[in-house]
Write an enzyme that holds these catalytic residues in place. Structure first.
Site, PDB file in Angstrom:
ATOM      1  N   SER A  34       0.830  -1.308   0.149  1.00  0.00           N
ATOM      2  CA  SER A  34      -0.041   0.018  -0.019  1.00  0.00           C
ATOM      3  C   SER A  34       1.005   1.140  -0.090  1.00  0.00           C
ATOM      4  O   SER A  34       1.702   1.321   0.970  1.00  0.00           O
ATOM      5  CB  SER A  34      -0.862   0.000   1.158  1.00  0.00           C
ATOM      6  OG  SER A  34      -1.521   1.333   1.534  1.00  0.00           O
ATOM      7  N   HIS A  54      -1.236  -1.192  -4.292  1.00  0.00           N
ATOM      8  CA  HIS A  54      -2.547  -0.938  -3.779  1.00  0.00           C
ATOM      9  C   HIS A  54      -2.507   0.499  -3.292  1.00  0.00           C
ATOM     10  O   HIS A  54      -1.622   1.181  -2.620  1.00  0.00           O
ATOM     11  CB  HIS A  54      -2.465  -1.657  -2.146  1.00  0.00           C
ATOM     12  CG  HIS A  54      -3.883  -1.479  -1.611  1.00  0.00           C
ATOM     13  ND1 HIS A  54      -5.088  -2.526  -1.661  1.00  0.00           N
ATOM     14  CD2 HIS A  54      -4.120  -0.865  -0.494  1.00  0.00           C
ATOM     15  CE1 HIS A  54      -5.948  -2.221  -0.925  1.00  0.00           C
ATOM     16  NE2 HIS A  54      -5.484  -1.168  -0.230  1.00  0.00           N
ATOM     17  N   ASP A  60      -4.781   3.594  -1.895  1.00  0.00           N
ATOM     18  CA  ASP A  60      -5.699   3.857  -0.914  1.00  0.00           C
ATOM     19  C   ASP A  60      -6.339   5.148  -0.901  1.00  0.00           C
ATOM     20  O   ASP A  60      -5.589   6.297  -0.768  1.00  0.00           O
ATOM     21  CB  ASP A  60      -5.193   3.791   0.717  1.00  0.00           C
ATOM     22  CG  ASP A  60      -5.115   2.287   1.140  1.00  0.00           C
ATOM     23  OD1 ASP A  60      -5.924   1.546   0.817  1.00  0.00           O
ATOM     24  OD2 ASP A  60      -3.834   1.759   1.619  1.00  0.00           O
ATOM     25  N   MET A 115      -8.992   8.233  -0.190  1.00  0.00           N
ATOM     26  CA  MET A 115      -9.932   8.392   1.374  1.00  0.00           C
ATOM     27  C   MET A 115     -10.379   9.955   1.025  1.00  0.00           C
ATOM     28  O   MET A 115      -9.567  10.807   0.577  1.00  0.00           O
ATOM     29  CB  MET A 115      -8.906   8.585   2.564  1.00  0.00           C
ATOM     30  CG  MET A 115      -8.345   7.155   2.662  1.00  0.00           C
ATOM     31  SD  MET A 115      -7.418   6.884   4.404  1.00  0.00           S
ATOM     32  CE  MET A 115      -6.670   5.481   4.161  1.00  0.00           C
ATOM     33  N   HIS A 146      -8.248   1.187  -3.827  1.00  0.00           N
ATOM     34  CA  HIS A 146      -9.340   0.937  -2.801  1.00  0.00           C
ATOM     35  C   HIS A 146      -9.855   2.388  -2.484  1.00  0.00           C
ATOM     36  O   HIS A 146      -9.373   2.970  -1.814  1.00  0.00           O
ATOM     37  CB  HIS A 146      -8.267   0.386  -1.604  1.00  0.00           C
ATOM     38  CG  HIS A 146      -9.244   0.105  -0.389  1.00  0.00           C
ATOM     39  ND1 HIS A 146      -8.499  -0.172   0.719  1.00  0.00           N
ATOM     40  CD2 HIS A 146     -10.498  -0.023  -0.023  1.00  0.00           C
ATOM     41  CE1 HIS A 146      -9.634  -0.613   1.814  1.00  0.00           C
ATOM     42  NE2 HIS A 146     -10.802  -0.137   1.173  1.00  0.00           N
ATOM     43  N   MET A 200     -12.080   4.319  -0.413  1.00  0.00           N
ATOM     44  CA  MET A 200     -12.559   4.707   1.011  1.00  0.00           C
ATOM     45  C   MET A 200     -13.470   5.992   0.814  1.00  0.00           C
ATOM     46  O   MET A 200     -12.864   6.947   1.371  1.00  0.00           O
ATOM     47  CB  MET A 200     -11.681   4.487   2.121  1.00  0.00           C
ATOM     48  CG  MET A 200     -11.268   2.924   2.130  1.00  0.00           C
ATOM     49  SD  MET A 200      -9.789   2.780   3.129  1.00  0.00           S
ATOM     50  CE  MET A 200      -8.453   3.151   1.834  1.00  0.00           C
ATOM     51  N   MET A 245     -11.425  -6.178   5.539  1.00  0.00           N
ATOM     52  CA  MET A 245     -10.427  -4.940   6.261  1.00  0.00           C
ATOM     53  C   MET A 245     -10.360  -5.827   7.742  1.00  0.00           C
ATOM     54  O   MET A 245     -11.257  -6.110   8.410  1.00  0.00           O
ATOM     55  CB  MET A 245     -11.258  -3.605   6.379  1.00  0.00           C
ATOM     56  CG  MET A 245     -11.638  -2.678   5.474  1.00  0.00           C
ATOM     57  SD  MET A 245     -10.106  -2.576   4.438  1.00  0.00           S
ATOM     58  CE  MET A 245      -9.195  -1.452   5.965  1.00  0.00           C
ATOM     59  N   PHE A 296      -6.227   4.737   8.231  1.00  0.00           N
ATOM     60  CA  PHE A 296      -4.736   5.079   8.613  1.00  0.00           C
ATOM     61  C   PHE A 296      -3.973   3.771   8.500  1.00  0.00           C
ATOM     62  O   PHE A 296      -4.571   2.683   8.578  1.00  0.00           O
ATOM     63  CB  PHE A 296      -4.716   5.583   9.870  1.00  0.00           C
ATOM     64  CG  PHE A 296      -5.535   7.034  10.157  1.00  0.00           C
ATOM     65  CD1 PHE A 296      -4.959   8.276   9.935  1.00  0.00           C
ATOM     66  CD2 PHE A 296      -6.462   6.712  10.626  1.00  0.00           C
ATOM     67  CE1 PHE A 296      -5.637   9.331   9.964  1.00  0.00           C
ATOM     68  CE2 PHE A 296      -7.531   8.159  10.691  1.00  0.00           C
ATOM     69  CZ  PHE A 296      -6.824   9.383  10.465  1.00  0.00           C
ATOM     70  N   GLY A 297      -2.578   3.981   7.810  1.00  0.00           N
ATOM     71  CA  GLY A 297      -1.667   2.963   7.859  1.00  0.00           C
ATOM     72  C   GLY A 297      -1.078   2.739   9.246  1.00  0.00           C
ATOM     73  O   GLY A 297      -1.558   3.274  10.284  1.00  0.00           O
ATOM     74  N   GLY A 298      -0.443   1.496   9.521  1.00  0.00           N
ATOM     75  CA  GLY A 298       0.274   1.144  10.816  1.00  0.00           C
ATOM     76  C   GLY A 298      -0.757   0.999  11.940  1.00  0.00           C
ATOM     77  O   GLY A 298       0.065   0.815  12.910  1.00  0.00           O
ATOM     78  N   ASP A 327      -6.390  -6.491   4.301  1.00  0.00           N
ATOM     79  CA  ASP A 327      -5.951  -5.158   4.514  1.00  0.00           C
ATOM     80  C   ASP A 327      -5.794  -4.887   5.593  1.00  0.00           C
ATOM     81  O   ASP A 327      -6.848  -4.568   6.152  1.00  0.00           O
ATOM     82  CB  ASP A 327      -6.873  -4.432   3.309  1.00  0.00           C
ATOM     83  CG  ASP A 327      -5.945  -3.338   3.096  1.00  0.00           C
ATOM     84  OD1 ASP A 327      -5.038  -2.786   3.620  1.00  0.00           O
ATOM     85  OD2 ASP A 327      -6.934  -2.072   2.584  1.00  0.00           O
ATOM     86  N   GLY A 328      -4.664  -4.486   6.154  1.00  0.00           N
ATOM     87  CA  GLY A 328      -4.594  -3.637   7.447  1.00  0.00           C
ATOM     88  C   GLY A 328      -3.494  -4.769   8.255  1.00  0.00           C
ATOM     89  O   GLY A 328      -4.122  -5.947   8.609  1.00  0.00           O
ATOM     90  N   GLY A 329      -2.846  -4.041   9.017  1.00  0.00           N
ATOM     91  CA  GLY A 329      -2.029  -4.756   9.957  1.00  0.00           C
ATOM     92  C   GLY A 329      -1.121  -5.929   9.569  1.00  0.00           C
ATOM     93  O   GLY A 329      -0.985  -6.874  10.474  1.00  0.00           O
TER      94      GLY A 329
HETATM   95  C1  DX5 Z   1      -6.379   1.292   5.727  1.00  0.00           C
HETATM   96  C2  DX5 Z   1      -5.843   0.855   4.271  1.00  0.00           C
HETATM   97  C3  DX5 Z   1      -4.704  -0.088   4.237  1.00  0.00           C
HETATM   98  C4  DX5 Z   1      -3.646   0.386   4.977  1.00  0.00           C
HETATM   99  C5  DX5 Z   1      -2.587  -0.626   5.009  1.00  0.00           C
HETATM  100  O1  DX5 Z   1      -7.361   2.270   5.597  1.00  0.00           O
HETATM  101  O2  DX5 Z   1      -7.050   0.701   3.579  1.00  0.00           O
HETATM  102  O3  DX5 Z   1      -4.508  -0.343   2.901  1.00  0.00           O
HETATM  103  O4  DX5 Z   1      -2.756   1.404   4.502  1.00  0.00           O
HETATM  104  O5  DX5 Z   1      -1.856  -0.276   5.776  1.00  0.00           O
HETATM  105  P1  DX5 Z   1      -0.761  -1.236   6.875  1.00  0.00           P
HETATM  106  O6  DX5 Z   1      -0.332  -2.400   6.263  1.00  0.00           O
HETATM  107  O7  DX5 Z   1       0.102  -0.333   7.503  1.00  0.00           O
HETATM  108  O8  DX5 Z   1      -1.825  -1.494   8.110  1.00  0.00           O
HETATM  109 ZN    ZN Z   2      -6.545  -0.442   1.518  1.00  0.00          ZN
END
Ligand code: DX5
Ligand code: ZN
Length: 213
Positions: free
Chosen positions: A7, A32, A34, A36, A65, A67, A136, A142-144, A174-176
């Protein structure tokens, strides 16, 4: 074999093209993206202009993606910008079947996503209409963030439904995602893993991507 989709949300945006080329060289399968809008999620990221610019930096599959609150309105713009697949969130769709059809008309493949707390039943009837289901494993925005392991039974359940369709429908998580949670998601049936922070915060993108695979 699981596909890895870094991502770019966690990439260095001042060097986005170089970052994409670096993960491509390091073995990324998809990119990927993202998107938003500050309405569906409390964050604002990138739009079609950026997608069209980064499109010139790689031939990798663009997994976009959305959002955003009104995905159908913007799908054509993202398609023209060079998206290969557009994923929308079930939570914002009043009529899932017709929204999926409209996204398909842009010429892109279509994905449907559900947030961690949403039950499978809201997408169950339309799974055979899409090319990808995105589960999800964090709250979008948010990432991380940390992987929410409560979603694991849902991944298994969707894997089952997909297998029963007999169609090639990707199951993306997707996520974490890190080396540990990648295994959990893959064992539950995922075949595409999104990883932002784990890849882009690592010193060695190749090692990070390999460890996920
Ligand atoms: C969250 C995004 C994810 C995110 C993944 O809203 O859809 O794609 O960036 O990031 P990590 O891998 O850092 O959780
Ligand atoms: Zn995503």
């Amino acid at each position: 074999m699981v596909l890895i989709a870094p991502s770019i949300l966690s990439a260095d945006f001042s060097r986005l093209g170089e970052e994409i080329k670096a993960v491509e060289k390091a073995g990324a399968d998809w990119i990927h993206v993202d998107v938003m809008d500050g309405h569906f999620v409390p964050n604002i990221t990138i739009g079609p202009v950026v997608v069209s610019k980064i499109r010139k930096t790689t031939k990798l599959f663009f997994d976009v993606h959305l959002m955003i609150k009104d995905p159908v309105k913007y799908a054509e713009m993202f398609a023209k910008a060079g998206s290969d697949l557009i994923t929308i969130h079930a939570e914002v769709c009043k009529n899932l079947k017709s929204d999926i059809k409209k996204i398909k008309e842009t010429g892109c493949k279509v994905g449907i996503s559900i947030n961690p707390e949403m039950p499978v039943k809201i997408i169950e009837d339309i799974i055979s209409d899409v090319d990808l289901v995105l589960v999800m494993s964090v709250h979008p925005g948010f990432g991380g963030q940390s992987f929410i392991s409560d979603v694991v039974p849902k991944i298994r359940k969707i894997r089952d439904i997909i297998d029963k369709t007999g169609k090639k429908i990707y199951l993306e998580v997707d996520g974490g995602i890190n080396a540990k949670t990648a295994k959990i998601a893959k064992d539950a049936g995922a075949d595409v893993l999104v990883a932002g922070n784990y890849v882009f915060a690592s010193k060695n993108y190749k090692e990070a991507i390999q460890s996920l695979k």
